[in-house]
Design a protein around this motif. Structure first.
Motif, PDB file in Angstrom:
ATOM      1  N   VAL A 172       0.827  -1.203   0.000  1.00  0.00           N
ATOM      2  CA  VAL A 172       0.000   0.000   0.000  1.00  0.00           C
ATOM      3  C   VAL A 172       0.864   1.257   0.000  1.00  0.00           C
ATOM      4  N   SER A 173       1.953   1.253   0.752  1.00  0.00           N
ATOM      5  CA  SER A 173       2.844   2.414   0.793  1.00  0.00           C
ATOM      6  C   SER A 173       3.438   2.690  -0.578  1.00  0.00           C
ATOM      7  N   VAL A 174       3.816   1.623  -1.276  1.00  0.00           N
ATOM      8  CA  VAL A 174       4.386   1.775  -2.622  1.00  0.00           C
ATOM      9  C   VAL A 174       3.328   2.275  -3.594  1.00  0.00           C
ATOM     10  N   LEU A 175       2.135   1.689  -3.530  1.00  0.00           N
ATOM     11  CA  LEU A 175       1.050   2.120  -4.410  1.00  0.00           C
ATOM     12  C   LEU A 175       0.744   3.601  -4.219  1.00  0.00           C
ATOM     13  N   ALA A 176       0.738   4.039  -2.983  1.00  0.00           N
ATOM     14  CA  ALA A 176       0.435   5.447  -2.710  1.00  0.00           C
ATOM     15  C   ALA A 176       1.455   6.361  -3.375  1.00  0.00           C
ATOM     16  N   GLN A 177       2.727   5.979  -3.320  1.00  0.00           N
ATOM     17  CA  GLN A 177       3.777   6.791  -3.931  1.00  0.00           C
ATOM     18  C   GLN A 177       3.671   6.792  -5.453  1.00  0.00           C
ATOM     19  N   GLU A 178       3.387   5.633  -6.024  1.00  0.00           N
ATOM     20  CA  GLU A 178       3.358   5.523  -7.474  1.00  0.00           C
ATOM     21  C   GLU A 178       2.104   6.133  -8.088  1.00  0.00           C
ATOM     22  N   LEU A 179       0.983   6.036  -7.388  1.00  0.00           N
ATOM     23  CA  LEU A 179      -0.286   6.487  -7.952  1.00  0.00           C
ATOM     24  C   LEU A 179      -0.683   7.892  -7.495  1.00  0.00           C
ATOM     25  N   GLY A 180       0.006   8.401  -6.495  1.00  0.00           N
ATOM     26  CA  GLY A 180      -0.298   9.730  -5.989  1.00  0.00           C
ATOM     27  C   GLY A 180      -0.281  10.821  -7.055  1.00  0.00           C
ATOM     28  N   PRO A 181       0.703  10.822  -7.949  1.00  0.00           N
ATOM     29  CA  PRO A 181       0.727  11.854  -8.983  1.00  0.00           C
ATOM     30  C   PRO A 181      -0.506  11.843  -9.887  1.00  0.00           C
ATOM     31  N   ARG A 182      -1.222  10.723  -9.916  1.00  0.00           N
ATOM     32  CA  ARG A 182      -2.450  10.630 -10.715  1.00  0.00           C
ATOM     33  C   ARG A 182      -3.700  10.958  -9.888  1.00  0.00           C
ATOM     34  N   GLY A 183      -3.503  11.353  -8.642  1.00  0.00           N
ATOM     35  CA  GLY A 183      -4.638  11.689  -7.789  1.00  0.00           C
ATOM     36  C   GLY A 183      -5.368  10.488  -7.231  1.00  0.00           C
ATOM     37  N   ILE A 184      -4.691   9.348  -7.185  1.00  0.00           N
ATOM     38  CA  ILE A 184      -5.275   8.099  -6.668  1.00  0.00           C
ATOM     39  C   ILE A 184      -4.667   7.803  -5.309  1.00  0.00           C
ATOM     40  N   THR A 185      -5.504   7.467  -4.344  1.00  0.00           N
ATOM     41  CA  THR A 185      -5.000   7.122  -3.016  1.00  0.00           C
ATOM     42  C   THR A 185      -5.024   5.610  -2.807  1.00  0.00           C
ATOM     43  N   ALA A 186      -4.173   5.154  -1.926  1.00  0.00           N
ATOM     44  CA  ALA A 186      -4.111   3.736  -1.558  1.00  0.00           C
ATOM     45  C   ALA A 186      -3.905   3.645  -0.060  1.00  0.00           C
ATOM     46  N   ASN A 187      -4.763   2.897   0.596  1.00  0.00           N
ATOM     47  CA  ASN A 187      -4.697   2.749   2.049  1.00  0.00           C
ATOM     48  C   ASN A 187      -5.084   1.328   2.454  1.00  0.00           C
ATOM     49  N   ALA A 188      -4.679   0.950   3.638  1.00  0.00           N
ATOM     50  CA  ALA A 188      -5.032  -0.360   4.186  1.00  0.00           C
ATOM     51  C   ALA A 188      -5.819  -0.189   5.472  1.00  0.00           C
ATOM     52  N   VAL A 189      -6.668  -1.174   5.744  1.00  0.00           N
ATOM     53  CA  VAL A 189      -7.387  -1.235   7.014  1.00  0.00           C
ATOM     54  C   VAL A 189      -6.901  -2.481   7.739  1.00  0.00           C
ATOM     55  N   ALA A 190      -6.236  -2.294   8.855  1.00  0.00           N
ATOM     56  CA  ALA A 190      -5.734  -3.421   9.637  1.00  0.00           C
ATOM     57  C   ALA A 190      -6.832  -3.844  10.613  1.00  0.00           C
ATOM     58  N   LEU A 191      -7.547  -4.873  10.223  1.00  0.00           N
ATOM     59  CA  LEU A 191      -8.666  -5.333  11.041  1.00  0.00           C
ATOM     60  C   LEU A 191      -8.190  -6.146  12.235  1.00  0.00           C
ATOM     61  N   GLY A 192      -8.909  -5.984  13.325  1.00  0.00           N
ATOM     62  CA  GLY A 192      -8.659  -6.791  14.504  1.00  0.00           C
ATOM     63  C   GLY A 192      -9.517  -8.035  14.484  1.00  0.00           C
ATOM     64  N   TRP A 193      -9.947  -8.464  15.645  1.00  0.00           N
ATOM     65  CA  TRP A 193     -10.699  -9.706  15.793  1.00  0.00           C
ATOM     66  C   TRP A 193     -12.188  -9.430  15.749  1.00  0.00           C
ATOM     67  N   PHE A 194     -12.838  -9.912  14.697  1.00  0.00           N
ATOM     68  CA  PHE A 194     -14.270  -9.740  14.525  1.00  0.00           C
ATOM     69  C   PHE A 194     -14.984 -11.067  14.725  1.00  0.00           C
ATOM     70  N   ASP A 195     -16.239 -10.990  15.184  1.00  0.00           N
ATOM     71  CA  ASP A 195     -16.985 -12.205  15.496  1.00  0.00           C
ATOM     72  C   ASP A 195     -17.680 -12.785  14.267  1.00  0.00           C
ATOM     73  N   THR A 196     -17.127 -12.513  13.105  1.00  0.00           N
ATOM     74  CA  THR A 196     -17.669 -13.048  11.863  1.00  0.00           C
ATOM     75  C   THR A 196     -16.515 -13.290  10.906  1.00  0.00           C
ATOM     76  N   GLY A 197     -16.798 -13.916   9.777  1.00  0.00           N
ATOM     77  CA  GLY A 197     -15.747 -14.167   8.805  1.00  0.00           C
ATOM     78  C   GLY A 197     -14.683 -15.083   9.363  1.00  0.00           C
ATOM     79  N   MET A 198     -13.416 -14.730   9.108  1.00  0.00           N
ATOM     80  CA  MET A 198     -12.304 -15.577   9.531  1.00  0.00           C
ATOM     81  C   MET A 198     -12.199 -15.697  11.044  1.00  0.00           C
ATOM     82  N   GLY A 199     -12.662 -14.677  11.754  1.00  0.00           N
ATOM     83  CA  GLY A 199     -12.555 -14.710  13.208  1.00  0.00           C
ATOM     84  C   GLY A 199     -13.596 -15.571  13.892  1.00  0.00           C
ATOM     85  N   ALA A 200     -14.598 -16.031  13.131  1.00  0.00           N
ATOM     86  CA  ALA A 200     -15.694 -16.781  13.745  1.00  0.00           C
ATOM     87  C   ALA A 200     -15.204 -18.060  14.417  1.00  0.00           C
ATOM     88  N   HIS A 201     -14.205 -18.714  13.826  1.00  0.00           N
ATOM     89  CA  HIS A 201     -13.675 -19.953  14.397  1.00  0.00           C
ATOM     90  C   HIS A 201     -13.103 -19.707  15.789  1.00  0.00           C
TER      91      HIS A 201
END
Length: 256
Positions: A172-201
């Motif tokens: 994401v950091s690399v994408l932000a640098q490369e795509l920034g000049p085109r006005g495109i943003t790139a970010n990540a969401v670091a999810l914690g432990w949710f009671d659904t999806g992969m965390g359900a187990h």
């Protein structure tokens, strides 16, 4: 003053945004599709199972494009981009959310094939999706990657998953640098432990349930209601000056 400066809440509007969501057929991806649909976005839903995607599509008020295939396939990602442009006239947001569950094993006991599956799906799939997105996104475009708190605070026994997510944050950091000049943003969401999806187990395991809750600042697991807000923010004009960052949505797990 012009634009949304006089109307601060208008910046959070995603009505009409053309958004691709991978991993849309279940778990957290399914929650995101419902939230973006309710917010008025036009959606392309991506996952391996066409039947599951069909079930999700029936839940929505809009008329989504359904694309079934493997995010590890470069040609498939390119087709998703092409079909979305053909259907909606362009792409504004690409959410790289597809991923596989972590394998609980020490490094010495991690099967190489399992390692490759996790890294290829989580990291390579994100790389290929972001590459396809970069070909069709215009100024104001958004790439949002579903990372993990385990990529910020790696945990023993989860080497492949933690490594793949850490690398995604770097990508994401690399994408932000490369795509920034085109006005495109790139970010990540670091999810914690949710009671659904992969965390359900883990949520069904009383020992892990209490242990993980105790290791969050808020003292609880995440719920489906806790998830969409940060993605909607990153997809909207309100986040126009936010790029190359990883936002944690983990209840303070990384702090404790």
């Amino acid at each position: 003053m012009t634009g949304t400066a006089n109307r601060p809440l208008a910046g959070f509007d995603v009505t009409g945004k053309r958004a691709v969501i991978t991993g849309a057929s279940r778990g957290l991806g399914r929650i995101l599709t419902r939230a973006f649909d309710a917010a008025g976005a036009q959606l392309t839903l991506v996952a391996r199972s066409e039947s599951r995607l069909g079930d999700v599509a029936e839940e929505l008020t809009g008329d989504p494009l359904v694309c079934a295939g493997d995010v590890r396939d470069a040609e498939f990602n390119a087709r998703v981009a092409e079909q979305t442009v053909a259907r909606f006239g362009g792409v504004d947001v690409w959410i790289c959310n597809a991923g596989v569950s972590p394998e609980v094993a020490e490094v010495a006991k991690t099967d190489p094939d399992t390692w490759r599956e996790i890294v290829d799906t989580n990291l390579t799939g994100t790389f290929l999706g972001a590459r396809a997105a970069a070909d069709v996104l215009g100024e104001g475009g958004r790439i949002i990657v579903t990372g993990s708190v385990l990529g910020v605070r790696p945990k023993g026994g989860l080497a492949a998953y933690s490594a793949s997510k850490s690398a995604m944050h770097s990508l994401v950091s690399v994408l932000a640098q490369e795509l920034g000049p085109r006005g495109i943003t790139a970010n990540a969401v670091a999810l914690g432990w949710f009671d659904t999806g992969m965390g359900a187990h883990w949520h069904r395991d009383p020992g892990r349930l209490d242990d993980i809750a105790a290791h969050t600042a808020l003292g609880r697991w995440g719920t489906p209601e806790d998830l969409p807000g940060v993605y909607l923010f990153l997809a909207s004009a309100a986040s126009a000056y936010v790029t190359g960052t990883t936002i944690t949505a983990d209840g303070g797990y990384a702090l404790v």
